[in-house]
Design an enzyme around this catalytic site. Structure first.
Site, mmCIF file in Angstrom:
data_model
loop_
_atom_site.group_PDB
_atom_site.id
_atom_site.type_symbol
_atom_site.label_atom_id
_atom_site.label_comp_id
_atom_site.label_asym_id
_atom_site.label_seq_id
_atom_site.Cartn_x
_atom_site.Cartn_y
_atom_site.Cartn_z
ATOM 1 N N THR A 29 2.537 -2.377 -1.672
ATOM 2 C CA THR A 29 1.558 -1.522 -2.331
ATOM 3 C C THR A 29 0.259 -2.290 -2.584
ATOM 4 O O THR A 29 -0.839 -1.749 -2.417
ATOM 5 C CB THR A 29 2.117 -0.977 -3.653
ATOM 6 O OG1 THR A 29 3.311 -0.245 -3.388
ATOM 7 C CG2 THR A 29 1.112 -0.081 -4.341
ATOM 8 N N HIS B 217 -1.670 -2.331 0.541
ATOM 9 C CA HIS B 217 -2.340 -1.042 0.759
ATOM 10 C C HIS B 217 -3.627 -0.952 -0.066
ATOM 11 O O HIS B 217 -4.647 -0.442 0.403
ATOM 12 C CB HIS B 217 -1.405 0.107 0.390
ATOM 13 C CG HIS B 217 -0.325 0.366 1.385
ATOM 14 N ND1 HIS B 217 -0.569 0.566 2.725
ATOM 15 C CD2 HIS B 217 1.024 0.451 1.238
ATOM 16 C CE1 HIS B 217 0.575 0.770 3.364
ATOM 17 N NE2 HIS B 217 1.554 0.702 2.482
#
Length: 342
Positions: free
Chosen positions: A39, A42
Site C-alpha cells: 500500500t 501504491h
C-alpha cells in the site's frame, strides 16, 4: 523531529515535523521502526493521489514506545512498548452496528487517510494502541501489523488441520499466510514467479511452485490425488492467478481473495457453480488478530529475521521504496528513531 512525507507525483521528502503534545485520549509514540508494504508503494507511485491529502506522513506497520500520555488515558506509562492497529471506525454505520467495525463503511485507515508512522513522534488515539510484551524486540514487532493481516486471512478461510493449502503469491503477506496456515496444521504450497523469492520461501521449509514454468493445476491435482486444494489464497494481485484459483480448489473448496486488485478480474463462475466453491474477501484485521500475531512472532512461528531484508534510516525511505518496487527485497524496515536497536 524528523519525518518522511509523500509530496505527490511520486516525490518523497525527509522534513522537520512539528511535535504537538498528545491531546486528550491520545498517546504520543516514539516510533522505533516502520515497515513498508504494498500500500505504501501504491501511495508513492501516485496510485492513491485521489485519496490521500499531501503532504502526507505515511506508514502504518509500526513499533515503538510511549513518549507521553494524554489527559484521560489510563493503563499506559512512558516507556511502554506498543504497536498500533491503524483503524478508526465511526461506530454508527451498518457494518459497525453488525459488529464488523474493522470494515466500517466510513473507515479511516491511519497512515493513509491520516498521518502515519514515518515520523519520530506520532500522536494516536489510545484506543488503537496495542501493548507489546517486553521480550519482543521492536524490530520484530514492526511485523505485527502484516502478520495480523495473515492471521485474519487464515481465520476467514476456516481451514482445518490437515487441509491442503495453495498460496498464490510469495511476497511478504503470502509468506506470512503460509506460516500461519502451517501453524494451524495445514499442508502448504506456495506459487511464486520470482526466482529469488522462491529460494527464500524454500529455505523456510515450504514446497514452492513456479507458475511460469509448471502446470499449477496438474501439480495440485498430483499432490491431492485429483481432489484439489481445500483452500486457495490469492495474494499475488495478478489476473492469471485469479483465473487459476477456481481450477485449483476442490469441490466445496474455499478461495480467499487477499490481494488488492485495481481492476475487475475475469473468474470462472461456471467452475464456482459446478464445484460449489466459496469465494471470500479478506480485508485488514480485528483486535484478536493483532493479539494472535504478537503471540506467533514472540514464539518464533513467524521467522521475522528471514523476512526482513534490511533496515534503512528515515532519509533512505525512497531507496527502500525503489528496492521493494523492483523486487529486490522482501520486507524493508525504516529505522525511524535513527538508532537501530537490534
Amino acid at each position: 523531529m524528523k519525518g518522511t512525507t509523500y509530496e505527490g507525483s511520486g516525490r518523497l521528502r525527509t522534513v522537520s515535523v512539528d511535535v504537538a503534545p498528545p491531546g486528550p485520549g491520545e498517546l504520543q509514540i516514539a516510533v522505533a521502526y516502520c515497515g513498508l508494504c504494498g500500500t505504501d508503494l501504491h501511495i508513492v507511485h501516485g496510485d492513491m493521489d485521489a485519496r490521500v491529502k499531501t503532504p502526507l506522513v505515511f506508514g502504518h506497520e509500526a513499533s515503538g514506545t510511549v513518549a507521553a500520555v494524554g489527559a484521560g488515558v489510563q493503563g499506559w506509562a512512558v516507556g511502554d512498548p506498543l504497536t498500533v492497529m491503524p483503524l478508526l471506525w465511526d461506530g454508527t454505520c451498518a457494518a459497525c452496528l453488525a459488529g464488523h467495525q474493522h470494515i466500517c463503511q466510513n473507515l479511516v485507515f491511519v497512515g493513509i487517510d491520516s498521518p502515519g508512522a514515518l515520523q519520530q513522534r506520532w500522536n494516536v488515539p489510545a484506543s488503537i494502541a496495542v501493548p507489546l510484551p517486553g521480550d519482543l524486540d521492536l524490530r520484530t514487532a514492526a511485523l505485527v501489523e502484516p502478520a495480523a493481516v495473515a492471521v485474519h486471512d487464515v481465520r476467514r478461510s476456516e481451514l482445518q488441520v490437515g487441509d491442503r493449502v495453495v498460496v498464490l503469491g510469495g511476497g511478504p503477506i503470502g509468506v506470512l499466510i503460509a506460516c500461519v496456515a502451517r501453524e494451524a496444521g495445514a499442508e502448504v504450497r506456495v506459487a511464486e514467479i520470482d526466482e529469488s523469492r522462491r529460494s527464500r520461501i524454500a529455505a523456510l521449509g515450504f514446497e514452492v511452485l513456479d507458475p511460469a514454468g509448471t502446470d499449477l493445476t496438474a501439480e495440485v491435482e498430483s499432490w491431492t490425488g485429483g481432489v484439489g486444494a481445500d483452500v486457495v489464497f490469492e495474494v499475488s494481485g495478478a489476473a492469471a492467478a485469479v483465473r487459476a484459483t477456481t481450477a485449483l480448489a476442490k469441490v466445496r473448496g474455499t478461495i480467499v481473495v487477499v490481494a488488492i486488485h485495481a481492476a475487475a478480474r475475469e473468474i470462472d463462475l461456471q467452475r464456482v457453480f459446478w464445484r460449489e466453491l466459496r469465494l471470500l474477501g479478506a480485508r485488514v484485521y480485528q483486535r484478536s488478530d493483532f493479539e494472535r500475531a504478537i503471540e506467533l512472532l514472540r514464539r518464533g512461528v513467524i521467522p521475522a529475521a528471514a523476512l526482513i531484508s534490511g533496515v534503512v534510516p528515515l532519509e533512505e525511505t525512497a531507496t527502500a521504496v525503489a528496492d521493494l518496487s523492483a523486487g529486490r527485497a522482501m520486507k524493508i524496515l525504516v529505522d525511524v528513531a535513527g538508532q537501530d536497536r537490534a
